[in-house]
Design a protein around this motif. Structure first.
Motif: not given
Length: 120
Positions: A13-14, A39-45, A66-74, A101-107
């Motif tokens: 997987l990439e 793995i070149k792209g990882l999403r942590v949710l 190379e790419k990291l997305f972190i979302g819906c986390s505290h 680096l992409k961040l979404d919904t990290l209140p």
């Protein structure tokens, strides 16, 4: 998630998406070090625990990330320092270079990178 088929598929997987439960399973079991080497792209949710700091030690397993997305986390904090994002060998471990680096919904996020000076 990590059946015999998983050990054949995951190294090819990439991109991969993981929740806090997946990360907990990975951290409590021993897996081959190269399992996530492509793995070149990882999403942590869905990291909804009151953890203050992102599990940076965990993503050190992703040598080519190379790419990291972190979302819906505290998380309150993501990376210990700017040096941790660069690709260098430290303490016998390789640190990677994140290009996107992409961040979404990290209140609760206070710092994406902890300030290094005492006056910051």
């Amino acid at each position: 998630m990590f059946s015999y088929i998983g050990f054949q598929v995951i190294p090819r997987l990439e991109k991969l998406s993981l929740t806090s439960d997946d990360i907990a399973v990975i951290c409590t079991h021993q897996f081959p070090e190269n399992l996530f080497s492509n793995i070149k792209g990882l999403r942590v949710l869905c990291y909804h625990s009151e953890s203050k700091v992102f599990p940076f030690f965990f993503i050190e397993r992703f040598f080519n990330l190379e790419k990291l997305f972190i979302g819906c986390s505290h998380f309150k904090e993501l990376f210990p320092s700017i040096a941790s994002i660069d690709c260098q060998e430290k303490d016998g471990r390789w640190h990677f270079r994140i290009r996107k680096l992409k961040l979404d919904t990290l209140p609760n996020l206070k710092y994406s990178i902890r300030p290094t000076c005492s006056k910051c």
